[in-house]
Enzyme design. Structure first.
Site, short mmCIF file in Angstrom:
data_model
loop_
_atom_site.label_atom_id
_atom_site.label_comp_id
_atom_site.label_asym_id
_atom_site.label_seq_id
_atom_site.Cartn_x
_atom_site.Cartn_y
_atom_site.Cartn_z
N ASN A 1 -15.37 -6.91 9.77
CA ASN A 1 -16.08 -7.94 9.03
C ASN A 1 -15.85 -9.31 9.67
O ASN A 1 -14.72 -9.80 9.71
CB ASN A 1 -15.59 -7.98 7.58
CG ASN A 1 -16.20 -9.14 6.79
OD1 ASN A 1 -17.36 -9.10 6.39
ND2 ASN A 1 -15.43 -10.20 6.59
N GLU A 2 -16.92 -9.90 10.22
CA GLU A 2 -17.02 -11.30 10.63
C GLU A 2 -16.14 -11.70 11.82
O GLU A 2 -16.01 -12.89 12.10
CB GLU A 2 -16.76 -12.24 9.45
CG GLU A 2 -17.78 -12.11 8.35
CD GLU A 2 -17.68 -13.14 7.25
OE1 GLU A 2 -18.69 -13.36 6.56
OE2 GLU A 2 -16.59 -13.72 7.08
N MET A 3 -15.57 -10.72 12.54
CA MET A 3 -14.69 -11.13 13.63
C MET A 3 -15.45 -11.52 14.90
O MET A 3 -15.03 -12.42 15.63
CB MET A 3 -13.69 -10.02 13.94
CG MET A 3 -12.54 -10.00 12.95
SD MET A 3 -11.88 -11.66 12.63
CE MET A 3 -11.48 -12.21 14.28
N SER B 1 -19.92 -6.91 11.60
CA SER B 1 -20.90 -7.46 10.67
C SER B 1 -20.53 -8.91 10.41
O SER B 1 -19.42 -9.19 9.92
CB SER B 1 -20.90 -6.68 9.36
OG SER B 1 -21.86 -7.18 8.46
#
Length: 807
Positions: free
Chosen positions: A411-413, A457
């Protein structure tokens, strides 16, 4: 031999002493049950309870072994989940160490076991101490600067247990999911993989590959039972079997077809037996190039699906309190709100099988993140070994579920590396690429070759290539809310798939009264601000409130107005995205549920109460949606048809005064192709006078070809705070017919955002937070617990309000 060891445990936690328990169990749940600590969700208790996790804990039990069991070649203790850093002892002898709550752990204990009674002891290290010591030794970037405790990224433990911008800092520890004792000779059946080949003639070939603990193929029998009970058998030869299903019943997402499930059983004699349920379907994601860039669409059985749903987070900070029944109630809320998709967010933990079973049965496609979120990770040899164990365990556990639609690296990395100003450490950057773009996809290909993998994502498919681009891949859009942009800003974008966008609201007052005293019922009280984990969140709500609604006259009206804001914001986004079906193929809002009680982005609160947003989701995720777009001097009515059938019906629309007097009346028959979106009516509205803009509203309703009402909606030409509402003189009458309770709501004028409340009664309504454009509407009452609610009880607790009464 397999023994369940979930009963008759004890926990020692100083300074409180020793207590008996069963598994699953955690330090906080045991101490709370025994009355040794206050409710960590109440008031300011979070902060004192949090500090308990600076201490170690011990869980212990005993088990019995016969002489024959002790002679077995393999004697294994299997822990399905230890949270997190722990040493396991049998008869005082260390038999293994765990360092990952997401993995299962097998410990050979033959060298330490004895005939008769054996002691089993699990010593769990303080998660706070372990995290802080690791961060002191090797500082890695994370979110601790503003919402989490230090060092969470070093532990393979649910990150949100250390705090997040919607949850408390309560890093519990314990043993979850269960412990088993296995004793066997030779090999044991560990798992099996079912691959599907869908042929052009419609038949499906199934290939079953069994996996044994010794890595050697064995023989046996495989059976496949169809949804009607018919059974086919085939020999398992050298670990493989195949079947041909000539007339398969295909599995479809909710709203597109049925969810028939087939049962596959592998029986390998002394090596054991296992059973799984599967659905016959193809399921992948299309990232094909098109005129707008590259699409991002789930494709099921060759049909491109518009994903509609929300992001799922852990259901409780105290994990043992999450039960199959509680999860089932949450999934029912998803189905009732017309979801077809859930995204499991990467900062929690991999859900229990119960959630996936429910998604299989109800047709919810699951986007499953791997458990990495908003942090940098160093890929040491030990870390690689630990996460590889985690990946293999969870991929094998989840791969057979027909609902599993996508495995996502993090997530979001990727976006963080590109856009968030992380320290530019080339070694850590290369570790990122190795972990999510080499190691993980390789393991997914090996263990789940028919499951689509996505590196992050949001992403456009990796390589740090504009990961939050609106022209490809998936997007997290937060300019509405974090960026303080108006709701209308959604209409400036045509994302290919929006996997996060959200807006906060307070839960109902009945929920809030469970976290504080009456004096705390103020958005800026100490208790309420401590439960608002998004920095400046309450101020943001007030800022948006100032732009949309009048100043509330009470805390109850403030809570109501916050939920209207949340509903309005997400409705703007979803309806816009659905109007551009084909270009946009997913609207998954943040977030479905809560981990505790407080203001958050959830549409269903901690106790399962629906906020206004969830009632709205039932409408804007409807298979056939009629929506209004007011702008540029015209009203555009659009029908989004997310069914596999042509839609034929009638649109009625018009302009009315606040007193519901007609100014303009329109009617238009319409035909909308399957799986498409079409503007069916365009009406100029630029001739309205200034006075009419403030005293008239636009309304519409959709009827099917049989004349049955499917939906209705309204839109204002000005902000609600400036509209000249008349007192609608709302009344709500409780009715009883054929043993079913309903509520008839009546109004003498246009009523916007009509809210029914039954107080603390365990009920909800088939519709709520709706606009009333006629004289009356009747909604059914839905029981949400086994406790019956009488007509008299509902009459006593029932209340009704609308935007007119906010302030």
């Amino acid at each position: 031999m397999e023994k369940n060891l979930n009963q008759n445990w004890s926990m020692t936690f100083e300074p409180y002493g020793t207590f008996t328990t069963a598994l699953p169990a955690s330090v906080y749940t045991v101490l709370l049950r025994e009355g040794k600590i206050p409710d960590p969700f109440y008031g300011l208790n979070e902060f004192s309870v949090r500090e308990l996790s600076r201490n170690d804990s011990v869980f212990f039990t005993s088990f019995h072994l016969t002489g024959d069991e002790l002679k077995r070649e393999h004697l294994i203790l299997r822990f399905d989940c230890i949270d997190t850093i722990a040493t396991v002892f049998v008869n005082g002898v260390p038999v293994g160490r765990a360092d990952n709550m997401f993995a299962a752990w097998d410990f050979e204990i033959g060298f330490a076991a004895r005939e008769g009674t054996n002691t089993l002891r699990v010593e769990i290290d303080s998660p706070i101490r372990c995290a802080e010591e690791a961060q002191d030794a090797d500082h890695l970037w994370g979110q601790e600067e503003w919402m989490t405790m230090r060092g969470y990224q070093h532990l393979r433990k649910a990150h949100c247990m250390f705090g997040w911008d919607w949850g408390p800092q309560l890093p519990d520890m314990g043993i979850y999911r269960g412990v088993r004792l296995l004793a066997y000779d030779g090999a044991r059946l560990e798992d099996f993989l079912v691959l599907q080949h869908h042929r052009k003639d419609g038949s499906v070939e199934l290939t079953v590959t069994a996996e044994f603990s010794d890595g050697v193929p064995h023989n046996g029998v495989v059976s496949v039972k169809d949804p009607d009970g018919g059974q086919m058998d085939a020999p398992l030869a050298d670990g493989k079997a195949s079947f041909m299903v000539e007339s398969p019943r295909l599995w479809w997402p909710h709203g597109y077809g049925e969810q028939p499930l087939y049962t596959v059983t592998v029986c390998a004699g002394e090596q054991g037996e296992q059973t799984k349920r599967i659905g016959l379907r193809t399921l992948t994601v299309s990232t094909a190039q098109d005129r707008w860039g590259s699409e991002f669409a789930f494709v099921v059985n060759g049909v491109k699906i518009f994903a509609m749903g929300a992001d799922y987070i852990p259901e409780d900070n105290l994990i043992p309190r999450v039960t199959p029944e509680r999860t089932a109630a949450l999934i029912r809320s998803c189905v009732e709100a017309n979801y077809n998709c859930l995204r499991v967010w990467g900062g929690g933990y991999y859900p229990d099988d119960a959630l996936f079973d429910l998604c299989d049965e109800n047709g919810l496609i699951v986007w499953q993140d791997f458990m990495f979120a908003c942090a940098v990770y160093r890929l040491t040899d030990a870390f690689r070994e630990s996460v590889t164990r985690e990946f293999v365990h969870n991929i094998k556990r989840l791969r057979s579920h027909p609902s599993l639609g996508l495995l996502c690296g993090n997530n979001e990395m990727e976006m963080a590396w590109v856009d968030w100003g992380l320290p530019k450490n080339e070694t850590l950057r290369m570790d990122y690429l190795e972990l999510y773009e080499r190691l993980l996809p390789r393991i997914v290909r090996q263990y789940a070759p028919q499951t689509f993998y996505w590196p992050a994502s949001p992403s456009t498919n990796g390589g740090f290539d504009n990961p939050n681009s609106p022209d490809g891949g998936d997007v997290h859009y937060w300019d509405v809310w974090h960026g303080s942009k108006p709701f209308e800003d959604y209409r400036n974008y045509y994302f290919r798939f929006c996997s996060e966008f959200g807006f906060e609201a307070f839960p109902d007052c009945e929920t809030l009264r469970g976290i504080g005293e009456e004096k705390d019922m103020n958005p800026f009280s100490r208790v309420m601000e401590s439960h608002q984990k998004c920095a400046g969140g309450n101020q943001k709500i007030l800022n948006y409130l100032a732009g949309e609604y009048r100043y509330p006259s009470s805390f109850e009206n403030f809570v109501y107005a916050s939920q209207l804001l949340q509903m309005d914001a997400i409705k703007y986004g979803v309806e816009h995205f659905r109007r551009f079906r084909g270009r946009c193929m997913g609207a998954v809002y943040w977030q479905l549920n809560d981990i505790w009680s407080g203001p958050s982005w959830a549409s269903v609160d901690y106790y399962g109460r629906w906020k206004a947003l969830h009632y709205a989701a039932k409408r804007f995720f409807a298979p056939v949606l009629l929506s209004i777009h007011l702008g540029d001097g015209k009203a555009v009515l659009n029908i989004s048809n997310e069914t596999r059938n042509v839609f034929r019906g009638t649109v009625r629309a018009g302009i009315r005064t606040a007193a519901n007097q007609e100014v303009l009346s329109l009617e238009q028959s319409c035909t909308v192709d399957a799986l498409s979106s079409l503007d069916v009516l365009v009406q100029p509205v630029d001739t309205l006078t200034e006075e009419q803009r403030y005293s008239c509203y636009f309304c519409c309703e959709l009827l099917d070809e049989n004349g049955s009402l499917l939906s209705r909606d309204t839109a204002l030409f000005v902000k609600p705070k400036h509209f000249e509402f008349l007192d609608p003189c709302l009344t709500a009458d409780v009715l009883l017919h054929d043993g079913k309770i309903s509520v008839r709501v009546s109004a003498s004028a246009y009523a916007r955002g009509v809210r029914l409340s039954a107080g603390d009664l365990p009920v909800r309504f088939t519709d709520n937070y709706f606009d009333l454009t006629g004289s009356r509407v009747t909604v059914d009452v839905v029981a949400v617990s086994k406790e019956p609610v009488s007509l008299q009880e509902l009459e006593k607790k029932l209340s009704v309000c609308s935007v007119y009464g906010i302030g």
